[in-house]
Scaffold this active site. Structure first.
Site, PDB file in Angstrom:
ATOM      1  CG  HIS A 141      -1.883  -1.166   1.279  1.00  0.00           C
ATOM      2  ND1 HIS A 141      -1.472  -2.352   1.448  1.00  0.00           N
ATOM      3  CD2 HIS A 141      -3.176  -1.233   0.804  1.00  0.00           C
ATOM      4  CE1 HIS A 141      -2.770  -3.141   1.542  1.00  0.00           C
ATOM      5  NE2 HIS A 141      -3.583  -2.536   0.836  1.00  0.00           N
ATOM      6  CG  HIS A 152      -5.945   2.224  -0.386  1.00  0.00           C
ATOM      7  ND1 HIS A 152      -6.237   3.063   0.742  1.00  0.00           N
ATOM      8  CD2 HIS A 152      -5.697   0.899   0.380  1.00  0.00           C
ATOM      9  CE1 HIS A 152      -6.446   2.212   1.814  1.00  0.00           C
ATOM     10  NE2 HIS A 152      -6.080   0.999   1.474  1.00  0.00           N
ATOM     11  CD  GLU A 178     -19.071  -6.034  24.996  1.00  0.00           C
ATOM     12  OE1 GLU A 178     -19.238  -5.391  24.166  1.00  0.00           O
ATOM     13  OE2 GLU A 178     -20.183  -6.385  25.864  1.00  0.00           O
ATOM     14  CG  HIS A 222     -27.296 -13.608  27.150  1.00  0.00           C
ATOM     15  ND1 HIS A 222     -27.983 -12.987  26.195  1.00  0.00           N
ATOM     16  CD2 HIS A 222     -26.750 -12.580  28.019  1.00  0.00           C
ATOM     17  CE1 HIS A 222     -28.180 -11.872  26.531  1.00  0.00           C
ATOM     18  NE2 HIS A 222     -27.272 -11.549  27.439  1.00  0.00           N
TER      19      HIS A 222
END
Lengths: 697, 697
Positions: free
Chosen positions: A69, A305, A451, A514
């Site tokens: 890149h 890019h 999380e 869960h």
């Protein structure tokens, strides 16, 4: 602080190149006098030359590899010149210096940026040959930066957004280390953390979680440089984003500055402002850049890019004023950076003197720091309780809570935390305080319901060095929110510890959303991650000790919500057996006919089934498949001599147990919302079924 | 639009209860006259009574289960009364009505909110008995809402943040359906999407990704109601968040309104403003609520979040004015809602008349819609190319690109998309336009670098109904960023299609951060997800067809970056074999001595090894383990008659192959950055090694 004032006025004077905030009303404008608008880049010609040579290195390496890149290394070369050639404090001769500025390339695909600048800066391992072997087998210049591969690379990056979280984690670590180590007389830690990211990183949710956390905890030692080039891989960025990034960051408690990313003076001023202002805010420096700058045919477009610029290698090199020699760095640039390195080593030596003086006056503290950095561990086997009372019911998450306390007390660099589930995960360390903007020495982290951000921040603290031992928790099922970070931890060999409670269908009433029936199997497939699913409190103690002794990989601890009986058996045998990953928990007393292999909450069923089946049945507890697999063939054959007579039982995906067992009793469907005992019955995870399967062998 | 004007003034008049924006300068204040500040809730007494009875239902059910979350059902009861008792348009007698307002409870732990209101609103399946059997085995009232379990539940929620993404997906779907179906004469789709979320949802990164996308695409049919109660599970929310939510959302292109969440008039006005304003902005309504309102002992504290209120059941019921009878709903409330239902059915009937008139004038369009909703699929087997030219090299991602085009042309409700990797994933559908704010009928989605958001948005479109067939792509390794959404799709039986390219170490130079050696194994452990790893272009065609015919679960298509030869063998045999999950690709021509089982890019190695090993060797290609496992025992035994003579080969985690094979050649370590062919050699995935392993059996 005259200096700060001087810098600030320059910002306001050069409004084109540099803006503080977009709305004056939303910004606490620094107090300024109008006297000082001078340039702050001491050697602009040398640095500009170095920047173009860094561009050349990237062009040459990516052209040779025909892969990579170009966009960022070319677009951010001027930023690199400022950081590595003037502003950042580091020492190429000691890449692990505790008080170095940390630089994280969150946009990891731009790896040639790092390799070029580390080479130019004088990191000896980064020879020109290594730079030229970019992405080749055996080089230390892989496609994306890998911390374990290349000196000077702080973090393994590439999966977007992670590096921002890592930077936040490093900033937390620096705040904590400063709070713990600095004294009125000596400053040991006062460095900064600099992250370079692109649009991709900022679009990722993990980054937003970390950004919100950083603003909330006032991590003003963090500088996020945003390579704002208006381009993503598929399209111009405007195709997918229109948010006001400045406003978003200000809403999240950050200072935002905007500069022309090719104006080294403006970059420098913004950097110094961010570094020097003690405003309780992390700083975002929006660097307006031209992606692929240096290759006119593609600069400023999404074609820049990747490697599309390869075909313009020759003309671009010529336009940059580079000679025909590939991977060219001029004697002037080497000489400039050699001098700069001397200057940096001077700072390093000065810090070393301070450190030694500090050490002389704070011997115990220094010892604890050096022990932590060296990975020394107290005798946890003695410190951690032994669970002898067979039959006593205790959820392994609760056992974890007990086991954690002596660790917290004996290991001053051990940190814990939870994504808003301390009350359920039970991994709160008593008496060591909460990490927060008002107490950076606290060691319990409240990450919020973030999380993935937690995972990346944990990695950042582990990448930081300094001896921090990092653990964090959530429900096991939500480990899949943070898998992007877990993978980086495993790949990078970070010894972070995941406390994932609320295991299997045992979760009960919360239901299938869960109940992680598949998650453990997925984790076990991850290389370099030890997944421990202890069967009782004693195995939990052993698992915790394992997680701390292990220093080259993460450990996942899978703990139960529900009570589990302490299993009969010598505690020492169980503890040592756990450290081997699997062991004979119940030895047959007649010639062996059946082996029941189980983990976690199903071991108690195995013990019960074996008792009923008779004396020729063996029970093997296998809290950690990965550790077991690392044992000698002899040991493994001793424990599990015969697959044909072995049945495995675990309340989850069965597919991966057939290596050890001919038949498997497990759960290959999603769970049910009901009290846990009904679900175990409904899913057939019962002593009776286990006996039937064993008999059917 | 006098009405809108009238509503708007009421906002400004009642500033305490309702604020548009926090800074006037940042808000396009609606034009107002000062004349109209009257109340807009027609039956405030009846709705307030219903709200308290809904609180009672939640208290009683959670108390009986001794498990659940009271905070939201109590704190948001007044919001529920406004939505279900007055504002939302739905029909309890036809929960799948195409033009119903969609309601998503993103904060799924507050499931008793939904069950209470669905019961009161007259969804017949939600009997009082079901409501009272909350979280019990066999009830349709599980701990968290499950769309497949309960009529009126639009989405399976619980994992936080997902519902916001689902709502964004539904809003996309509604915009697309409106663009495709509505005519100048008839409006078929003009409903809204309402999401109720809490702090937890908003902290999650997945939500931020979806929020940014929604603002960018100007989804002004989306209303996000934020239960802003200042509390998270562990602590008061201020402990982990301090961001200015309004400012953040405004930065992301949203309108933000703030109301007292217990003032039904204010809620109604805000809702109507959001619904009626055509300002090109989705709306966030910040509802300031008291968590657990109705149980004085815990209201407003984090104790209210879960089931801590159970012990105050009696006193709370009394204070709410409820009689001793549990699960009490008064005749007045039932009667009020019966009348309301009549009103709603009237709207439904009117819509039906419009629909039928529209259908009469747009027969072909209506047929295509009804076919899509009924799940009818064109004869893809004929439409999709057959790959006959054995040996021709074609990456399966490129085969996918070819296969996708006839699907795009023949299935007008098929949508594709990518998280900024269209150029690499190759799943762009030609000639059907891009979905964007300027073309909602376009069917290629540009999600930005937002994998998790993409997953949740895809789920939302699939939850929506209306016959949309949803696919989306990223690199396989980044599927772990979106696993939270994949899991919900699998659990909910959504037939979404994941196009995950850049499979295994074949990725090459990008290195281990981008080489998914463990990911497929993790996906295979997920119940109800078909993971297809085709070996060549023809198997890819079959996999695509499978993904479309399958309507009760998601399919993951794992495609290669690198060229793979079209394997020798009758295309029809390969296609049908793929539909069986596994098949004999190369049949032995001498008595069988060895079976080589392989998938994806390793099948070509298996074919080569078999050729060299001799005529007694069979090659089995197994593109999909899950589908194979669903075949008859007879078929499975026919294909794989003997584990003892079987070797499996796949360039990834070996552990789960031992069910079928005695030995496994795979990759249990992270990859390397280098050209792919070197990595295959380095990792030992070669014809020679495969032959050696086979011989060692």
């Amino acid at each position: 602080m005259l200096y700060k004032t001087c810098v600030a006025v320059a910002f306001l004077a050069g409004a084109d190149a540099f803006q503080v905030g977009s709305l004056a009303s939303r910004v606490n404008a620094p107090k300024v006098s109008m006297a000082m608008a001078e340039a702050v880049v001491a050697s602009p010609v040398a640095l500009a030359k170095a920047a173009d040579e860094a561009r050349g290195l990237a062009i040459d390496s990516i052209s040779k590899a025909h892969s990579g890149h170009m966009g960022l290394p070319l677009g951010c070369a001027d930023i690199g010149a400022v950081l590595f050639g003037q502003e950042m404090v580091y020492n190429p001769a000691d890449p692990k210096w505790l008080n170095r500025d940390r630089f994280v390339l969150s946009a990891g695909h731009g790896s040639m940026f790092l390799y070029s600048w580390l080479h130019i800066a004088g990191y000896e391992a980064l020879t020109k040959e290594e730079v030229s072997n970019f992405r080749a087998l055996g080089s230390i210049t892989p496609g994306h930066p890998e911390n374990f591969m290349t000196p000077g690379v702080e973090c393994t990056t590439g999966p977007l957004g992670q590096g921002i979280g890592n930077g936040v984690g490093m900033a937390c670590a620096a705040k904590m280390m400063a709070a713990k180590l600095n004294t009125a007389k000596h400053t040991i830690i006062d460095h900064h953390v600099v992250v370079l990211c692109g649009d991709g990183c900022l679009q990722e949710g993990v980054a937003n979680e970390a950004v919100a956390f950083a603003g909330h905890e006032k991590l003003d030692n963090l500088i996020l440089m945003y390579d704002s080039n208006g381009v993503t891989l598929d399209k111009m960025a405007e195709h997918t984003q229109s948010e006001d990034v400045q406003m978003r960051f200000e809403a999240q408690g950050w200072e935002v500055l905007t500069v022309d990313g090719h104006d080294m003076d403006a970059i420098t001023k913004a950097y110094r402002y961010a570094k020097d202002s003690d405003n309780g805010k992390p700083t975002l420096i929006v660097c307006k850049t031209i992606i692929g700058k240096g290759i006119d045919e593609i600069a400023g477009t999404c074609a820049a890019h990747g490697e599309a610029g390869v075909k313009y290698q020759d003309s671009a090199r010529e336009a940059l004023g580079l000679p025909k020699e590939k991977w060219y760095v001029s004697p002037e640039t080497y000489s400039f950076f050699a001098n700069h390195k001397k200057e940096l080593v001077g700072k390093y030596d000065k810090w070393m003197a301070t450190y030694n003086a500090w050490k002389g006056e704070n011997a115990a503290l220094a010892q604890s720091l050096e022990d932590a950095i060296a990975g020394k561990v107290p005798d946890l086997d003695k410190l951690i309780p032994t669970y002898k009372e067979a039959g006593k019911g205790i959820a392994t998450r609760n056992a974890g809570a007990e086991v954690l306390q002596p660790i917290a007390q004996s290991m001053p660099f051990y940190v814990s935390g939870s994504a808003d589930l301390h009350g359920s995960n039970k991994n709160y360390m008593k008496g060591v305080g909460d990490f927060s903007k008002s107490n950076y020495a606290g060691r319990n982290f409240y990450y919020g319901i973030r999380e993935h951000g937690m995972g990346a921040i944990m990695n950042g603290m582990a990448f930081y060095g300094g001896g921090l031992r990092v653990s964090g928790s959530t429900f096991l099922v939500f480990s899949n929110y943070m898998m992007g970070s877990v993978r980086v931890a495993a790949l990078s060999g970070l010894p972070v510890k995941y406390i994932w409670t609320h295991d299997s269908i045992g979760v009960g009433e919360d239901g299938p959303t869960h109940q992680p029936v598949e998650v453990i199997a997925g984790l076990r497939a991850m290389p370099n991650l030890d997944v421990m699913r202890p069967a009782d409190a004693e195995e939990t103690a052993a698992a915790y000790i394992h997680s701390i002794i292990t220093q080259d990989r993460p450990t996942a601890m899978i703990l139960s919500r529900q009570d589990l009986p302490v299993l009969a058996g010598e505690p020492a045998m169980k503890r040592e057996g756990t450290w081997k990953g699997g062991y004979v928990l119940v030895k047959e007393t007649a010639p062996l006919t059946h082996i029941i292999l189980a983990t976690g909450s199903e071991v108690m069923l195995a013990v019960e089934a074996a008792k009923k089946l008779g004396p020729s049945v063996r029970v093997v507890s296998m809290p950690c498949v990965e550790v077991f697999e690392r044992q000698s063939e002899a040991y493994k054959n001793e424990v599990l001599p015969n697959r044909e007579i072995t049945v495995a039982c675990e309340a989850g995906y069965t597919g991966a147990w057939y290596k050890f067992a001919k038949k498997v009793l497990g759960v290959d469907t999603f769970g049910i919302s009901a009290p846990a005992k009904f679900i175990f019955e409904e899913k057939g995870i019962t002593v009776e079924n286990l006996m039937n399967v064993a008999k059917s062998l």
